[in-house]
Design an enzyme around this catalytic site. Structure first.
Site, PDB file in Angstrom:
ATOM      1  N   SER A 134       0.984  -4.171   0.658  1.00 11.69           N
ATOM      2  CA  SER A 134       2.360  -3.855   1.050  1.00 11.69           C
ATOM      3  C   SER A 134       2.895  -4.909   2.011  1.00 11.69           C
ATOM      4  CB  SER A 134       2.396  -2.483   1.735  1.00 11.69           C
ATOM      5  OG  SER A 134       3.630  -2.262   2.383  1.00 11.69           O
ATOM      6  N   TYR A 159       0.049   3.430   8.078  1.00  7.84           N
ATOM      7  CA  TYR A 159       0.147   3.042   6.668  1.00  7.84           C
ATOM      8  C   TYR A 159      -0.127   1.550   6.513  1.00  7.84           C
ATOM      9  CZ  TYR A 159       2.274   1.693   2.243  1.00  7.84           C
ATOM     10  OH  TYR A 159       2.506   1.149   0.997  1.00  7.84           O
TER      11      TYR A 159
END
Length: 334
Positions: A134, A159
């Site tokens: 990501s 995350y």
């Protein structure tokens, strides 16, 4: 010969589109997903139905298995019972803000789950493992645009930290067990059948239904929005190009490992983003300015020079064209 592929998170947004792409290209696909309740499961079920209908109509080899990546025995069984040419790990607990409130969800799915995939690949040796990382790994990076050469040691959300952990785990397994592994840092993916928790989906819904939209950081945000078709094309081109044996700078740790940015290489201001939705819907948005949320970053901007050099491809769909396609789909979905 038909190539066999395992796609984790196949009921998810990217997994759905990739599954359809690979089936259309003649691959045999086994898709797995736990169909969790992070967002409405009905959308995931709809995606699965679309895949099953496509496979049946076009006589493609497709099997869906409902399973949680964290279930070690079941993941082992799937690998032991199949001979995968390629493995594409897209399953993960997504959402920066959700990670503030539900941290253990991220450990179970993104760390333990990914470890189970790495172990399956270690024992069964696919030709290439591709996994989703990501753009969040860049955190508050001040080097613009974000390059894969930049330091990513300062995540600002759990995350992001789990995605950085995935990259480190993948490099270790590639080095230790001669596994060809590629990580993909996705930049704000959007499009039809997308995630309802994402801003473009929520904004479109609220604008159409006459509710004000929440603009965090007083609307002073920029994102490198990347249309789903561009993401899928990038993944597809990379499948058959496993990384060469290389070593990082100042290290002797040889590994068949690489990581790419997949982004539009063109950050969009929140104002332009909202205007694209207003234009596509024909409705003027009502706005509610709010402070910055924990874990958010003000800007994302992908350097995609390596992607262009290695596969001759650069995402290029404009936000206006992409949002128009999404809104057209949304009218059929709602």
């Amino acid at each position: 010969m038909i190539k066999n592929v395992l796609i984790t998170g196949s009921a998810g947004f990217i997994g759905f589109h990739l599954t359809l792409k690979l089936l259309s290209e003649g691959f045999s696909v086994i898709g797995i997903d736990n169909l969790n309740y992070f967002y409405v499961p009905a959308l995931k079920v709809l995606r699965l139905k679309k895949i099953a209908d496509f496979a049946k109509k076009n006589k493609k080899k497709y099997l869906f298995i409902k399973v949680d990546l964290a279930n070690q025995k079941e993941i082992e069984s799937i690998f032991n019972c199949n001979d995968f040419d390629y493995v594409i790990n897209l399953a993960a607990q997504a959402g920066v803000r959700h990670s503030i409130n539900k941290p253990y969800d991220y450990n179970n799915s993104n760390i333990t789950g990914f470890l189970n995939i790495l172990e399956g690949c270690r024992k069964n040796k696919p030709k290439h493992l591709i996994f989703a990382s990501s753009s969040s790994v860049y955190g508050m990076n001040t080097n613009i645009p974000f390059s894969t050469e930049d330091m990513t040691d300062h995540p600002v959300s759990l995350y992001a930290a789990t995605k950085k952990s995935n990259e480190l785990m993948a490099h270790a397994y590639s080095h230790l067990y001669d596994l060809p592994i590629t990580g993909l840092r996705f930049f704000t993916v959007y499009g039809p059948f997308g995630r309802p928790d994402m801003a473009y989906f929520k904004f479109t819904k609220d604008i159409i239904e006459g509710r004000p939209i929440d603009l965090y950081n007083q609307g002073k945000m920029q994102r490198d929005f990347t249309y789903i078709d561009d993401i899928i094309e990038g993944i597809y081109r990379l499948i058959s190009i496993p990384p060469k044996l290389t070593k990082p700078k100042n290290s002797k740790a040889l590994a068949q490992y690489n990581v790419y940015n997949i982004g539009n290489n063109s950050p969009v201001t929140l104002e332009r983003f909202i205007k694209a939705i207003e234009s596509a819907t024909g409705i003027t948005a009502k706005r509610n300015n709010l402070p910055m949320q924990p874990g958010d970053v003000p800007l994302t901007f992908a350097n995609v020079d390596e992607l262009i050099a290695d596969i001759g491809f650069k995402p290029s769909t404009s936000i206006e064209d992409g949002i128009k396609k999404f809104v057209n789909w949304y009218h059929t979905y709602k």
